[in-house]
Design an enzyme around this catalytic site. Structure first.
Site, PDB file in Angstrom:
ATOM      1  N   ASP A 166      -0.066   5.075   0.880  1.00  0.00           N
ATOM      2  CA  ASP A 166      -0.260   6.038   1.970  1.00  0.00           C
ATOM      3  C   ASP A 166      -0.223   5.325   3.322  1.00  0.00           C
ATOM      4  O   ASP A 166      -1.023   4.432   3.582  1.00  0.00           O
ATOM      5  CB  ASP A 166      -1.604   6.758   1.814  1.00  0.00           C
ATOM      6  N   ASP A 176       0.866  -1.169   0.000  1.00  0.00           N
ATOM      7  CA  ASP A 176       0.000   0.000   0.000  1.00  0.00           C
ATOM      8  C   ASP A 176       0.909   1.227   0.000  1.00  0.00           C
ATOM      9  O   ASP A 176       2.092   1.138   0.369  1.00  0.00           O
ATOM     10  CB  ASP A 176      -0.912  -0.016   1.226  1.00  0.00           C
TER      11      ASP A 176
END
Length: 269
Positions: free
Chosen positions: A24, A22
């Site tokens: 952020d 991922d």
């Protein structure tokens, strides 16, 4: 200066072919920028549309962010949070501007504020994430970034991170393909597919409960929850196999011959 976190996770080259990250909150700290933009959006909306003016104003909280927004596609986050407060909006259309009182309009408003915050703050990159990505790639593992953000390409470019990934599946790509967002596993499965790796030989790094659930539902070999905030153990309860606070707690074992030239579908430019 605090000492490095003890090694808690080992990525085995013999058991894995690829790793999905991922963006952020895992590779970058832009989750803070997103959270600030969401709070600005929802606090203003709640003040303006309070259904009971006699009640105290209840602001958008960090718990609201984690439960209803974090890791989800932008429009789904808006729907989920408004529903939690007994509110709803018409969907509107994708070309709605930021002044439109629609789900798409609020999405445009939030994105404008996110980009404004990003312009002011810049992209903060986690050095431990960069070090881990370099280790992963040196061991011959393929890498992809899988994010719900529609600004994924811009964040990678501004953070100087493009060279660390073989492929990208972001909100724009998911929209083109009609993929369901996290907590559905679709985007992670697409990331593994683009890398030519089976989920059973692919690891996932996620900081959001919705993303952890997606990794768990996708049947991935290892789902590592990266706890940047919130209650200890929450990511484990969401389906993570292990939870760490810092990526310095992860080590790669096993070497491979030099990485062959690899051209993933949807590869990074």
């Amino acid at each position: 200066m605090s000492s490095p976190e003890p090694v808690a996770v080992i990525l085995s080259r013999g058991e894995l072919d690829a790793v999905l990250f991922d963006l952020d909150g895992v590779v970058t700290r832009t989750a803070r920028v997103h959270a600030a933009a969401w709070k600005r959006l929802f606090d203003a909306y709640l003040r303006e549309h309070s259904t009971d003016p006699d009640r105290d104003f209840q602001p958008f909280t960090q718990e609201d962010y984690r439960r209803y927004v974090d890791g989800r596609p932008r429009l789904e986050g808006i729907r989920c949070f408004l529903a939690s407060r007994g509110l709803s909006l018409p969907e509107g259309a994708p070309d709605d501007g930021p002044d439109a009182e629609t789900v798409h309009g609020l999405g445009a408003r939030k994105n404008a504020w996110f980009l404004e915050e990003l312009e002011q703050r810049g992209v903060e990159v986690d050095p431990a994430a960069v070090a881990l990505l370099e280790q992963v790639r040196a061991a011959g593992l393929r890498t992809a970034v899988v994010t719900s953000s529609r600004n994924g390409a811009a964040v990678l470019r501004l953070g100087g991170l493009e060279h660390l990934f073989d492929a990208r599946v972001d909100g724009v790509e998911a929209g083109k393909l009609g993929l369901a967002g996290k907590p559905a596993p679709d985007t992670f499965l697409e990331g593994a597919r683009r890398l030519g790796s089976e989920p059973a030989r692919t690891a996932v790094f996620e900081d959001a409960q919705a993303g952890v659930r997606a990794g768990h539902l996708g049947g991935f070999a290892l789902v590592i929850g990266v706890r940047r905030s919130g209650e200890t153990g929450a990511l484990l309860r969401a389906g993570a196999d292990v939870e760490v606070e810092e990526l310095s707690a992860v080590r790669v074992e096993g070497a491979a011959p030099p990485r062959p030239e690899f051209h993933a579908e949807g590869a990074m430019p």
